[in-house]
Design a protein around this motif. Structure first.
Motif, short mmCIF file in Angstrom:
data_model
loop_
_atom_site.label_atom_id
_atom_site.label_comp_id
_atom_site.label_asym_id
_atom_site.label_seq_id
_atom_site.Cartn_x
_atom_site.Cartn_y
_atom_site.Cartn_z
N ASP A 199 46.04 43.71 35.89
CA ASP A 199 46.47 42.32 36.00
C ASP A 199 45.33 41.37 35.62
OD1 ASP A 199 48.76 43.44 36.98
OD2 ASP A 199 48.73 42.38 38.91
N ARG A 200 45.71 40.25 35.00
CA ARG A 200 44.73 39.24 34.63
C ARG A 200 45.25 37.86 35.02
NH1 ARG A 200 44.54 40.20 28.45
NH2 ARG A 200 46.54 41.22 28.88
N GLU A 220 41.34 32.23 27.61
CA GLU A 220 41.78 33.32 28.47
C GLU A 220 40.75 34.47 28.46
OE1 GLU A 220 46.28 33.95 28.11
OE2 GLU A 220 45.88 32.48 26.54
N ASN A 256 38.79 36.40 33.68
CA ASN A 256 39.78 36.87 34.64
C ASN A 256 39.33 36.49 36.05
OD1 ASN A 256 41.67 38.19 36.20
ND2 ASN A 256 41.26 40.23 35.37
#
Length: 488
Positions: free
Chosen positions: A411-412, A422, A425
């Motif tokens: 998951d990020r 992006e 994280n």
């Protein structure tokens, strides 16, 4: 009252009703480019590509700076664009997969029920246009995926099943089994030269007929440019001399811009500009990797400062240029940085026209008219994404990307207000936000799965064309095949 008097009275009442609809409700024009990147327009800062007419719309209306196509490839975006519902609800997983089910309630169906005349022009890509042939071959299953616009509540249509060359669209390899269909009939009339002009040659008469009959209209205009095959006409290549192969890409976009200008001039001439709302966006990010020397490629699109391109769920693949114009309602020169998406088109048009949705069907978008008019700065509904092995959610300033319904190891979580690339994280810093958003993604997917099986349609015999695609279950073989289809 005799029969003649009754007929005259009925005609007068009908005419008055039509006139009232025309005066009280705006005409709607929904425009979209194909594979245009966020950074490919003047209003988003491109210093090379000339888009004066789009830039004028930006000055007279609003730039939607944080606008999502939702789909990172074309067919999914198009399904959501017309329905206000996520494409996974109807099994349009990627390009050339699935179709627009007849049970879906589209913006065309909604406005047609309100007395609007409806037209669709350009690319369709939401099903086949013939039960025997398809531009994608027998693997497209032409009969199973037959879903033409003339059977989806459009009074007028001029469409191709899939992409064509941006110059001379009626000939060449892209035209094989992929002709223009004019109101359901293949045509070879006026399908050479600039494709954007070919489209507008059909849009203009449709609008003229509506204006002359005092009938409100919906025009959906989906340009093919700048999707491959990318070829600009001689006048546009001359404009971009010195830019090598990239001149074709730049020229295609300026050609679109010229036709947008032509459209607006006609609205003014017909006296309907003040009562016509226009929206513009792209269906996903730009195609392909670009070398440092853009002059060597026709894949010269720019995703701006965002990471990724077409087929990516990072913002470079799904954040697109977008505009909204409604004279007298949207403040000129507005710059709106609130996250929004094509899912919002149908509920917004519904609010603008006071239309009704009869079945209370689940929508994934919301009415953004308060945001466009400056009365709100919040998009209350989270924006979901799903493509191949990734599922995502944008909620306020946060974006979560997951790859498995059970394992959160990959998951990020990103704060888009600080990290447009992006690259950072922040999940470890905000585990509760990530956990809540993950739960919301999985709840959405469960809802979409039920929709895919027909739960929203009230038709007991409904059977989806393809099985549901579980998150995390896509095989490497299927991924390779899907990537190849999407490139085409």
């Amino acid at each position: 009252m005799n029969i003649k008097s009754a007929l005259i009275a009925g005609f007068v009442v009908a005419s008055m009703a039509a006139s009232a609809v025309s005066q009280d409700r705006p005409n709607i024009i929904l425009m979209m480019c194909d594979d245009m990147g966020w950074g490919d327009t003047g209003f988003n800062g491109n210093a090379i590509i000339e888009t004066p007419h789009l830039d004028t719309i930006a000055k007279e209306g609003a730039i939607l700076n944080h606008f999502y196509s939702v789909g990172p490839v074309c067919s999914p975006t198009r399904a959501s664009f017309l329905t206000g519902r996520h494409y996974f609800r109807m099994g349009v997983w990627t390009a050339n997969k699935g179709h627009l089910p007849k049970e879906e309630y589209t913006v065309a169906r909604m406005l047609k029920a309100e007395g609007y005349t409806t037209g669709h022009f350009g690319k369709w890509h939401l099903g086949t246009l013939d039960k025997v042939i398809s531009s994608k071959g027998k693997g497209r299953r032409p009969e199973a995926n037959y879903a033409p616009p003339w059977e989806r509540d459009y009074d007028v249509s001029f469409v191709t099943e899939s992409a064509v060359c941006t110059w001379d669209p009626g000939i060449g390899s892209r035209a094989k089994n992929n002709p223009y269909y004019e109101n359901g009939v293949p045509t070879h009339e006026n399908v050479l030269g600039c494709d954007s002009r070919v489209l507008m040659d059909r849009v203009i008469p449709f609008i003229q007929n509506a204006a002359h009959s005092d009938t409100p209209f919906l025009a959906v205009v989906w340009f093919h440019a700048p999707h491959e095959n990318i070829q600009a006409g001689p006048e546009y290549l001359k404009m971009y001399e010195g830019h090598g192969e990239a001149a074709h890409y730049y020229g295609c976009i300026t050609a679109v811009d010229d036709q947008v200008g032509r459209l607006r001039a006609e609205l003014e001439k017909l006296g309907v500009a003040d009562n016509t709302a226009l929206f513009f966006c792209s269906d996903n990010g730009p195609e392909g990797a670009v070398p440092k020397d853009r002059s060597k490629t026709r894949r010269a699109g720019s995703a701006g400062e965002f990471t990724g391109r077409k087929r990516d769920v990072t913002d470079g693949g799904v954040r697109v240029p977008a505009l909204a114009l409604w004279l007298g309602r949207i403040q000129p020169g507005s710059f709106i940085d609130v996250p929004m998406s094509v899912l919002d088109y149908l509920p917004t048009v519904r609010a603008m026209t006071d239309a009704s949705l009869p079945d209370g069907r689940k929508l994934d978008g919301e009415n953004i008219l308060p945001i466009l008019c400056g009365d709100s700065k919040e998009h209350r509904t989270a924006i979901p994404f799903r493509y191949q092995k990734h599922a995502c959610l944008v909620k306020g300033k946060y974006k979560l990307i997951i790859e498995s319904p059970d394992d959160n190891a990959l998951d990020r979580l990103f704060d888009l207000s600080k990290d447009v690339a992006e690259s950072n994280n922040i999940l470890a810093q905000y585990p509760e936000i990530a956990q809540q958003m993950r739960a919301e993604i999985l709840a959405f997917l469960a809802s979409a799965k039920a929709s895919h099986n027909g739960s929203d349609y009230g038709v007991s015999s409904y059977t989806p064309v393809d099985p549901w695609e579980e998150l995390g279950k896509q095989t490497a073989k299927r991924k390779k095949k899907t990537d190849k289809q999407a490139v085409r």
